[in-house]
Enzyme design. Structure first.
Site, short mmCIF file in Angstrom:
data_model
loop_
_atom_site.label_atom_id
_atom_site.label_comp_id
_atom_site.label_asym_id
_atom_site.label_seq_id
_atom_site.Cartn_x
_atom_site.Cartn_y
_atom_site.Cartn_z
N ARG A 173 0.82 -1.21 0.00
CA ARG A 173 0.00 0.00 0.00
C ARG A 173 0.86 1.27 0.00
O ARG A 173 0.49 2.28 0.61
CB ARG A 173 -0.97 0.01 1.19
N SER A 223 -11.24 -0.13 3.18
CA SER A 223 -10.44 -0.75 4.24
C SER A 223 -9.74 0.34 5.05
O SER A 223 -8.98 1.13 4.51
CB SER A 223 -9.42 -1.70 3.62
N GLU A 293 -4.73 2.70 6.83
CA GLU A 293 -4.57 2.65 5.38
C GLU A 293 -5.25 3.86 4.75
O GLU A 293 -4.75 4.44 3.79
CB GLU A 293 -5.17 1.36 4.82
#
Length: 302
Positions: A173, A223, A293
């Site tokens: 990520r 998420s 995130e």
């Protein structure tokens, strides 16, 4: 102080909306106003915008598709640039080149139409191509780093350059442009020839899994937390007894604890408070500190 008449004159022809509430555009349905919300139709208009903003010392940022972002209730000062109109997707042999505003899901369907395999993992990921490259989006064992060849970026100075996949320094990520401030304006992906029916079946399977597991019926930021090494964030949150925990109008999803949903006209502060509470509680219960995130941007409401 920004000279509004100068702005209107020099940026004539570009769709710019003043003091525009960003909650109209975000997946969370929260976010205060942007001073100037701009929708460039092409790279020429984009470069004009950025060079004007730099010259006049007006802050600017690209919001993209706003799918994995929380915009604070005080909004964002300066220019917020949306890529909604930069959404062309082109196929050349086994490669696909997509502009940053193209939806990632649409790009996977173009791949399917041309019987190209390798992009199935992204068939249920919301958001834009630009945002997906920025954060190396992924799901079900695949990620952008596996298929990206190169991307064209706009530098903070308003210049356009090409960056190779290797130069992107992808991690979980993460990518180098999170540090440099470069903005993706298009991306080129290398895929492989495949069987249309097999690709379609795999996309249906992954879409079904997503619908089963994720709370798609409510606004959310996707998420919320990165996956901690050797664990699942949703499982840790559930084990801490936080499923269904609510602050204001925002709730830890009862369907998947890794998501937070806006169930009752919540605001960005509700999201921030709930995220902080979850991080604190999970660390207390398990000793593991969750890492966000989702990006949080903008100013708090004064």
């Amino acid at each position: 102080m920004v000279n509004i008449e100068l702005l209107k004159s020099e940026l004539a022809g570009i769709d710019i909306r003043f003091d525009e509430p960003l909650k109209r555009y975000t997946y969370t349905k929260v976010g205060g106003p942007a001073d100037y919300l701009a929708f460039p139709r092409n790279r020429y208009e984009l470069v004009r915008l950025v060079k004007f903003a730099n010259r006049e010392q007006i802050p600017w940022m690209v919001l993209g598709n706003a799918s994995n972002i929380i915009v604070r209730d005080g909004g964002i000062r300066g220019f917020v640039i949306m890529f909604d109109q930069l959404h062309t997707i082109m196929v050349n042999g086994y490669t696909i080149e997509a502009e940053a505003g193209a939806k990632l899901i649409d790009t996977t369907h173009v791949a399917l139409h041309h019987s190209l395999t390798g992009f199935e993992f992204a068939c249920g990921i919301p958001g834009s191509v630009g945002g997906a490259v920025f954060m190396n989006a992924g799901a079900y064992g695949g990620e952008i780093a596996h298929v990206l060849v190169s991307c064209k970026v706009l530098t903070p100075e308003g210049e356009i350059k090409t960056i190779s996949a290797e130069e992107m320094k992808f991690g979980y990520r993460s990518s180098v442009i999170q540090e440099t401030g470069d903005i993706v304006i298009s991306a080129k992906f290398a895929l492989s020839p495949g069987n249309y029916t097999a690709i379609q079946q795999e996309m249906k399977r992954l879409t079904h899994l997503r619908e089963l597991k994720q709370p798609l019926e409510y606004p959310s930021c996707g998420s919320v937390f990165k996956r901690p090494l050797g664990h699942f964030a949703g499982q840790l949150i559930s084990e801490a007894g936080l499923k269904g925990h609510r602050i204001g109008g925002v709730e830890v999803s009862t369907k998947h604890a890794g998501f937070m949903v806006n169930i009752a006209d919540g605001n960005a502060q509700n999201y921030e408070d709930l995220i902080a509470h979850v991080i604190q509680t999970v660390e207390k219960e398990s000793g593991i500190k969750l890492e966000r995130e989702v990006r949080i941007i903008g100013e708090t409401l004064q």
